[in-house]
Structures are given as structure tokens and as C-alpha cells.
Design an enzyme around this catalytic site. Structure first.
Site, short mmCIF file in Angstrom:
data_model
loop_
_atom_site.label_atom_id
_atom_site.label_comp_id
_atom_site.label_asym_id
_atom_site.label_seq_id
_atom_site.Cartn_x
_atom_site.Cartn_y
_atom_site.Cartn_z
N PRO A 111 0.69 -1.15 -0.12
CA PRO A 111 -0.16 -0.03 -0.04
C PRO A 111 0.81 1.26 -0.09
O PRO A 111 1.90 1.44 0.67
CB PRO A 111 -0.71 -0.17 1.32
N GLN B 206 -5.61 -1.64 2.90
CA GLN B 206 -4.80 -1.60 4.28
C GLN B 206 -5.50 -0.54 5.00
O GLN B 206 -5.79 0.43 4.64
CB GLN B 206 -3.44 -1.00 3.84
N TYR C 107 -5.38 2.20 8.18
CA TYR C 107 -4.68 3.09 9.21
C TYR C 107 -5.85 3.13 10.17
O TYR C 107 -7.07 3.73 9.78
CB TYR C 107 -4.34 4.35 8.53
N THR D 101 -1.91 -1.52 9.39
CA THR D 101 -0.59 -0.91 9.64
C THR D 101 -0.29 -0.52 11.40
O THR D 101 -1.02 0.13 11.78
CB THR D 101 -0.32 0.09 8.52
N HIS E 232 8.22 -0.40 6.87
CA HIS E 232 7.76 0.65 5.92
C HIS E 232 8.44 1.14 5.02
O HIS E 232 8.56 2.39 4.88
CB HIS E 232 7.17 1.86 7.10
N ARG F 29 10.87 4.14 6.16
CA ARG F 29 10.44 5.50 6.35
C ARG F 29 9.74 5.85 7.62
O ARG F 29 9.47 6.99 7.97
CB ARG F 29 9.38 5.67 5.36
N ASP G 101 8.14 -7.05 3.25
CA ASP G 101 8.34 -6.34 2.43
C ASP G 101 9.56 -5.16 2.99
O ASP G 101 10.17 -5.63 3.98
CB ASP G 101 7.09 -5.09 1.95
N GLY H 238 12.64 -3.31 0.57
CA GLY H 238 13.79 -3.41 -0.02
C GLY H 238 13.63 -4.50 -1.25
O GLY H 238 14.90 -4.57 -1.83
N ARG I 51 8.07 0.50 -3.59
CA ARG I 51 8.75 1.27 -4.50
C ARG I 51 8.99 0.72 -5.77
O ARG I 51 9.17 1.44 -7.00
CB ARG I 51 9.97 1.98 -4.05
C1 LIG Z 1 5.52 7.05 -0.76
C2 LIG Z 1 5.12 5.80 0.23
C3 LIG Z 1 3.84 5.70 0.99
C4 LIG Z 1 3.47 4.84 1.67
N1 LIG Z 1 2.19 4.90 2.24
C5 LIG Z 1 1.78 3.68 3.06
C6 LIG Z 1 0.56 3.65 3.40
O1 LIG Z 1 -0.31 4.64 3.05
N2 LIG Z 1 0.20 2.58 4.19
C7 LIG Z 1 1.31 1.61 4.74
O2 LIG Z 1 0.56 0.90 5.18
N3 LIG Z 1 2.16 1.73 4.04
C8 LIG Z 1 2.71 2.64 3.36
N4 LIG Z 1 4.10 2.81 2.78
C9 LIG Z 1 5.04 1.65 3.20
C10 LIG Z 1 4.54 0.55 1.90
O3 LIG Z 1 3.43 -0.11 1.94
C11 LIG Z 1 5.72 -0.69 1.98
O4 LIG Z 1 5.82 -1.19 3.38
C12 LIG Z 1 7.16 -0.19 1.74
O5 LIG Z 1 7.09 0.63 0.44
C13 LIG Z 1 7.99 -1.31 1.47
O6 LIG Z 1 9.20 -0.95 1.03
P1 LIG Z 1 9.77 -0.82 -0.42
O7 LIG Z 1 9.39 0.54 -0.97
O8 LIG Z 1 11.34 -0.85 -0.24
O9 LIG Z 1 9.35 -1.91 -1.19
C14 LIG Z 1 4.49 3.71 1.83
C15 LIG Z 1 5.77 3.64 1.16
C16 LIG Z 1 6.02 4.73 0.38
C17 LIG Z 1 7.15 4.69 -0.27
#
Ligand SMILES: Cc1cc2nc3c(=O)[nH]c(=O)nc-3n(C[C@H](O)[C@H](O)[C@H](O)COP(=O)(O)O)c2cc1C
Length: 405
Positions: free
Chosen positions: A84, A134, A136, A162, A279, A282, A310, A312, A334
Site C-alpha cells: 500500500p 490496508q 490506518y 498497519t 515501512h 520510512r 516487504d 527493500g 517502490r
Molecule cells: C511513498 C510511500 C507511501 C507509503 N504509504 C503507505 C501507506 O499509506 N500505508 C502503509 O501501510 N504503508 C505505506 N508505505 C509503506 C509500503 O506499504 C511498504 O511497506 C514499503 O514501501 C516497502 O518498502 P519498499 O518500498 O522498499 O518496497 C508507503 C511507502 C512509500 C514509499
């Protein structure tokens, strides 16, 4: 100047990232590309995958390789799905819908974020049975309940709550870019928009992206703090998770698990699975990469619930690494987002194609004809791999039985 990049020349997810960077203004690119604080955790996610070596095995008939994986009664064409991502239409117009449709076309799951720029109803329709939702958990119980009821009405079979958001992550790039609510056209932003005219025109045509599921509630938001209060809460506890379990009749996953004890507690509360996730680096900068904590979580759970991972995943081999170390399935955020940023729907398609092609080839080299064939034996023992790196001469002295376990 080409309007659309030649996507066939993109050999890897990193190539798609570079193409996306060329098309998207910096503040919007950083929104997706960036991580928490110094981005150590973000980098470690990638490094930790790359550090795990897999030992090829040959003279196995790999003429027919099956990459399908079954999860919660549904068989997908590959063992990964789209994680998501909130506000992704700020990265590329209609990114959400493009990805939902591409996931359906490739028969992989698409997880619609609570914070998506498209409503959960439209995303369920676009993903045609391949959508998960997903959640929140909001500080306002009515907001949470309304999302759950809508997800139920849209017939999402899986809900992923989450857990790793007691607060929004501190993302230094966004602070430096002065991203603010409401959006401000600072001179720097205007310069960045002028440098990316295609993106600017496309975005102008599609209108300002918002967080569609809460559009009415957020209309009066004047700061990030307002937005955060609607979206997330620092008060989400195990008791709340128990209540969610009672409330949601479909499959329930908890996303953001990094500790074996937390994983066990999710299983004890009756959840159907967990997502080992940081995440995408992040949320915190000091945490471990997910692939490093996966083995201890898998061991603690002992097969009681499904494990997804997830953070990486950028290569097909990362899917194998995750499976070999105990995950049943993987998600990537990503990797597919960079695809859509590089070339819209065609770029998202290319991203899925790259990952599945890489997976297919790697399975052939490892002598695995099905996902179930991939086990811990594929992993090169750590001691052996460091010995080879530090002293290649030693490699020749290793007894042949220890080359692959
Ligand atoms: C720009 C961005 C926004 C995201 N928004 C959400 C979100 O709304 N809800 C959530 O559970 N995770 C969110 N995530 C985390 C992703 O679901 C996921 O855990 C993460 O992108 C995995 O890492 P990767 O980008 O290296 O694959 C977000 C990630 C990014 C990069």
C-alpha cells in the site's frame, strides 16, 4: 526529446527509478524515494538483501518453472504483490489505478492504502478481485469504523492493519523540500515544475491529488498535524487489535512487525498473518532490515500464520531470499512505484515484468521449478561466503559437501 522513455531498455528496477527521477520534480520524487532521517535503514534494507548469497544448483530439469503462489485460497502468478502506498498520484497522475489494473493483469495482489489518492471503492473495481485493503487506525473510532464498513461493502477479502505508525516518520527530504499542507508554490517548487513540463502538464490535467478516502474530512485541514490526527493515532494497542479481529470477518494481516514476540502475539489474537515490514525505511532510521529479522520471526511462529515481507525488494532474487528465509509471500512498494513514475501504466507493467523475469531466471539457476522448492538450502552459509570473499584461495580447500547445504 522522447515523450515516453524506451521502457524496453530499462533492465532493472533501478533503471526505472532513474527514468522516474528524470520525469518527476524533485519534491514529488523525494516523497516516494526518501526514507526516515539519514536513510540508513532505507539503505540497509537493500544492502541486507544483497549480502545474502544463494548457491546455484545444476543438472536439474528446469524446463518448466512455475512461479505461482497460493495465499488465503487464491493462487497468484508470482509470490509478490503491490504494497500500500498513500498519495501516489502525487508521484504520477492516476498511479493508483494504473497499478491496480496492472496487478490484475499479472494476477498478483494489489493493496489499496487507506491514504490512497483514489477511493477504496474505485480501487477494488480496478483490481477486480485481486485487491486487498490496508487500514490506518484513526484517532477517531468513527473514521476507522467507516473505512472498515466501506472495505467490507467493497468486498475486500483481506484487510491489512498497519501497526508501525504511532507517529508519522521524520523524513528529512520532505522537511528540506518544505512539503506542507496546504501545498505551497514556493519559488523552488515553481523552478522544479518548470524543469519537468510533462509531469506538470499531466498533473494540471488531473487536478491536485488528495487522500481520497477522507476527502471531506480533510478539506478543512490546514497542517500536517490535522491530517495525521485523522489518519493515525499513537494510541493503537493490542486490545484494539483484538477488537479489530472480532470486527473483521475476512483475513486479517498486521503490517509492520519486526519482533518475534509481537509476531506471536498477532498469531495468538487470531490474525491470519503478519507483514514483516519497516515501512520501507520510512518510519525509523535505527531499525533493522526486515530480511535480517525474518528468520527469528519465522522460527517463533513455527508456521502458525502466514508471513509476508516487504522493505527493500528490488530484484527477483530478493523474492527467493525472502522465501528461503521463511516468508510465504512478499510485497514491494517502490519497485512498482518507480515503474509507474518511469512510464505510467506501461512502466508499471515493465516493473512487474522485470521482477518476474528475474525470479524465473534465478529459480532456473537454483534448480527450483516451483516456489515450494525454494527452501533454506538455497542460502549460501554465511561463514562460507565470507571466507570466499576474504580469501578466495580458501574456497578451493572447502570440502565439497559444504559448498551447498
Ligand atoms: C511513498 C510511500 C507511501 C507509503 N504509504 C503507505 C501507506 O499509506 N500505508 C502503509 O501501510 N504503508 C505505506 N508505505 C509503506 C509500503 O506499504 C511498504 O511497506 C514499503 O514501501 C516497502 O518498502 P519498499 O518500498 O522498499 O518496497 C508507503 C511507502 C512509500 C514509499
Amino acid at each position: 526529446m522522447r515523450l515516453l522513455p524506451n521502457l524496453d531498455r530499462a533492465a532493472s528496477i533501478e533503471d526505472l527509478r532513474v527514468l522516474a527521477k528524470r520525469r518527476i520534480p524533485r519534491f514529488a520524487f523525494d516523497l516516494v524515494d526518501g526514507g526516515a532521517e539519514s536513510e540508513r535503514n532505507l539503505r540497509r534494507n537493500l544492502e541486507a538483501f544483497a549480502e545474502i548469497e544463494l548457491t546455484p544448483r545444476y543438472m536439474v530439469d528446469v524446463g518448466a518453472i512455475d512461479t505461482r503462489a497460493t495465499l488465503f485460497g487464491q493462487t497468484f502468478d508470482a509470490p509478490f504483490g503491490m504494497a500500500p502506498i498513500g498519495m501516489l498520484n502525487a508521484f504520477w497522475p492516476d498511479a493508483d489505478l494504473s497499478l491496480a489494473r496492472i496487478c490484475k493483469r499479472h494476477n498478483i495482489p494489489y493493496v489499496a492504502s487507506s491514504a490512497a489518492s483514489t477511493t477504496l471503492e474505485r480501487l477494488a473495481e480496478a483490481a477486480e478481485g485481486n485487491g486487498w485493503f490496508q487500514l490506518y487506525v484513526s484517532g477517531d473510532p468513527d473514521v476507522t469504523e467507516s473505512l472498515i464498513a466501506r472495505a467490507e461493502a467493497a468486498q475486500y477479502p483481506v484487510m491489512m492493519v498497519t501497526a508501525d505508525v504511532p507517529a508519522a516518520g521524520k523524513r528529512d527530504r520532505d522537511i528540506r523540500n518544505q512539503l506542507a499542507v496546504p501545498f505551497r508554490f514556493t519559488p523552488e517548487v515553481v523552478m522544479q515544475l518548470m524543469a519537468r513540463p510533462l509531469w506538470s502538464l499531466a498533473s494540471l490535467r488531473h487536478g491536485k491529488p488528495n487522500i481520497a478516502n477522507y476527502a471531506d474530512l480533510l478539506q478543512s485541514a490546514t497542517s500536517y498535524a490535522d491530517v495525521q490526527k485523522t489518519l493515525i493515532t499513537p494510541r493503537f494497542t493490542w486490545q484494539d487489535l483484538g477488537r479489530l479481529r472480532d470486527r473483521w470477518r475476512g483475513k486479517l494481516l498486521v503490517k509492520g512487525i519486526l519482533h518475534p514476540d509481537d509476531a506471536l502475539r498477532c498469531a495468538e489474537l487470531g490474525c491470519d498473518g503478519i507483514v514483516v515490514s519497516n515501512h520501507g525505511g520510512r518510519q525509523v532510521d535505527f531499525g533493522p532490515p526486515t530480511i535480517a529479522v525474518l528468520p527469528s520471526i519465522a522460527e517463533a511462529l513455527g508456521g502458525r500464520v502466514k508471513i509476508l515481507l516487504d522493505s527493500g525488494v528490488r530484484r527477483g532474487a530478493d523474492l527467493i531470499r525472502a522465501k528461503a528465509l521463511g516468508a510465504h509471500f512478499a510485497l514491494t512498494g517502490r519497485a512498482l512505484a518507480f515503474g509507474v513514475g518511469a512510464g505510467g501504466t506501461a512502466g508499471a507493467d515493465r516493473a512487474v515484468e522485470i521482477l518476474t523475469l528475474e525470479l524465473h531466471r534465478a529459480m532456473g539457476q537454483l534448480g527450483a521449478t516451483s516456489i515450494a522448492d525454494i527452501g533454506n538450502a538455497a542460502i549460501t552459509p554465511r561463514k562460507q561466503s565470507t571466507a570466499i570473499a576474504s580469501d578466495p584461495a580458501k574456497y578451493r580447500d572447502l570440502p565439497s559437501s559444504s559448498i551447498s547445504s
